[in-house]
Design an enzyme around this catalytic site. Sequence first.
Site, mmCIF file in Angstrom:
data_model
loop_
_atom_site.group_PDB
_atom_site.id
_atom_site.type_symbol
_atom_site.label_atom_id
_atom_site.label_comp_id
_atom_site.label_asym_id
_atom_site.label_seq_id
_atom_site.Cartn_x
_atom_site.Cartn_y
_atom_site.Cartn_z
ATOM 1 C CG HIS A 14 -1.883 0.998 1.327
ATOM 2 N ND1 HIS A 14 -3.230 0.846 1.645
ATOM 3 C CD2 HIS A 14 -1.752 2.375 1.143
ATOM 4 C CE1 HIS A 14 -3.724 2.087 1.745
ATOM 5 N NE2 HIS A 14 -2.860 3.118 1.266
ATOM 6 C CG HIS A 16 -0.742 7.261 -0.900
ATOM 7 N ND1 HIS A 16 -1.927 7.273 -1.725
ATOM 8 C CD2 HIS A 16 -1.073 6.480 0.103
ATOM 9 C CE1 HIS A 16 -3.099 6.447 -0.724
ATOM 10 N NE2 HIS A 16 -2.288 6.090 0.020
ATOM 11 C CG LEU A 17 4.632 5.310 -5.906
ATOM 12 C CD1 LEU A 17 4.732 4.676 -7.143
ATOM 13 C CD2 LEU A 17 5.993 5.595 -4.924
ATOM 14 C CG ASN A 42 -4.852 8.630 -3.004
ATOM 15 O OD1 ASN A 42 -3.870 8.240 -3.487
ATOM 16 N ND2 ASN A 42 -5.061 9.418 -1.785
ATOM 17 C CG HIS A 245 0.332 15.376 2.446
ATOM 18 N ND1 HIS A 245 -0.606 15.633 1.520
ATOM 19 C CD2 HIS A 245 -0.192 14.239 3.205
ATOM 20 C CE1 HIS A 245 -1.496 14.691 1.556
ATOM 21 N NE2 HIS A 245 -1.285 13.765 2.560
HETATM 22 O O1 DOR Z 1 -3.129 9.468 5.830
HETATM 23 C C1 DOR Z 1 -3.451 9.068 4.641
HETATM 24 N N1 DOR Z 1 -3.059 9.741 3.672
HETATM 25 N N2 DOR Z 1 -4.606 8.035 4.563
HETATM 26 C C2 DOR Z 1 -4.728 7.914 3.353
HETATM 27 O O2 DOR Z 1 -5.683 6.736 3.340
HETATM 28 C C3 DOR Z 1 -4.316 8.552 2.012
HETATM 29 C C4 DOR Z 1 -3.323 9.437 2.433
HETATM 30 C C5 DOR Z 1 -2.907 10.171 1.369
HETATM 31 O O3 DOR Z 1 -3.035 9.809 0.025
HETATM 32 O O4 DOR Z 1 -2.523 11.308 1.838
HETATM 33 ZN ZN ZN Z 2 -3.442 4.988 1.617
#
Ligand code: DOR
Ligand code: ZN
Length: 334
Positions: A14, A16-17, A42, A245
């Site tokens: 799991h 996020h790139l 996403n 982020h």
């Molecule tokens: O903390 C999170 N950040 N949980 C998620 O499910 C998505 C992720 C994000 O894409 O920032």
């Molecule tokens: Zn996630």
Amino acid sequence: MEKMIAIRKPSDMHLHLRQGAMLKTTVRDAAAWFAQAVVMPNTLPPINTPERLAAYRDEIFSLAPGFKPVMSFKLYPGMSASAVKAMAKAGALLGKLYPAGATTNSEDGVTSWHQIKEALGAMSDLGLVLSIHCEKPDAFVLDREYKYHREFAAICKAYPDLRMVFEHISDRRSIEFVASLPDRVAGTITAHHLLLTLDDVIGANMNPHTFCKPVVKGPKDRDALQQAAFSGSSKFFFGSDSAPHLKTKKESGAAAGGIYSSPYAVPLMAELFEQQGQLKKLENFISVFGPKFYGLKPAKEKLVLIKKESTIPAVTDGIVPLCAGKTVSWSIKA
Ligand code: DOR
Ligand code: ZN
């Protein structure tokens, strides 16, 4: 002589790139430690067409040819069976269900599984995995995950052949829940949910860099997650949910949820498993159970860790990583 362990190179189930300039950072950091990763959809715009999936995969591949991105698509209300088929044909192995409003870029998500019945039927027929961000957005924040169990159970019952993943488990009640379901249901566990509690977020000064969705919970929850990770049950495996982020965005007064753990998650996990006398359980948890659940091969390539301290930087490429500034007792062998 230095203590050392060699494990099959980990798989992050799991991840996020992101996009643009940040993609270079995330792919570099993930590829250093992981042979493959399940890539979350996403992005903006979301990965929900075959063209976007192919373009994203090509971009990731061009940045790190040896690293295998396992592609997902984002489910949307009314998604048709033929749209799902097209995503499978493009190479997706999973579809991700985001409840609308649950987390980053989920405003276009799903409010009830009844909106995606046709898509779920097609996924079940095609043998795709359903990955779910399990939170009920309108519930009290610490109960959001628990309150999603009912929806999860309904989907599980309606599609008796569908493989399902309960992502980033944070609540001890979800460990019992996933354990009680058939073997076609598994759960991912992150490094941050294994290491942190709400005290790390709001126990002292409020720390936006430990804020994520689902929110980290109490010591009993963290301990239950650790026990699941150490249990040797193939239903529980590593998925980092590493979700960067920029520091400036995190410290803006409206912090987005997400913790950047890719650069040090593996040594942090080695340290935790060793401290708890569970080092022998690390390889299955982080390198074997996840790929097997997805029908993928665990990596043949080895990752060698040596017992040598490394210091986690305060900031990397404008992002504050998990456990920033701390020392971790394992390092990668060059
Ligand atoms: O903390 C999170 N950040 N949980 C998620 O499910 C998505 C992720 C994000 O894409 O920032
Ligand atoms: Zn996630």
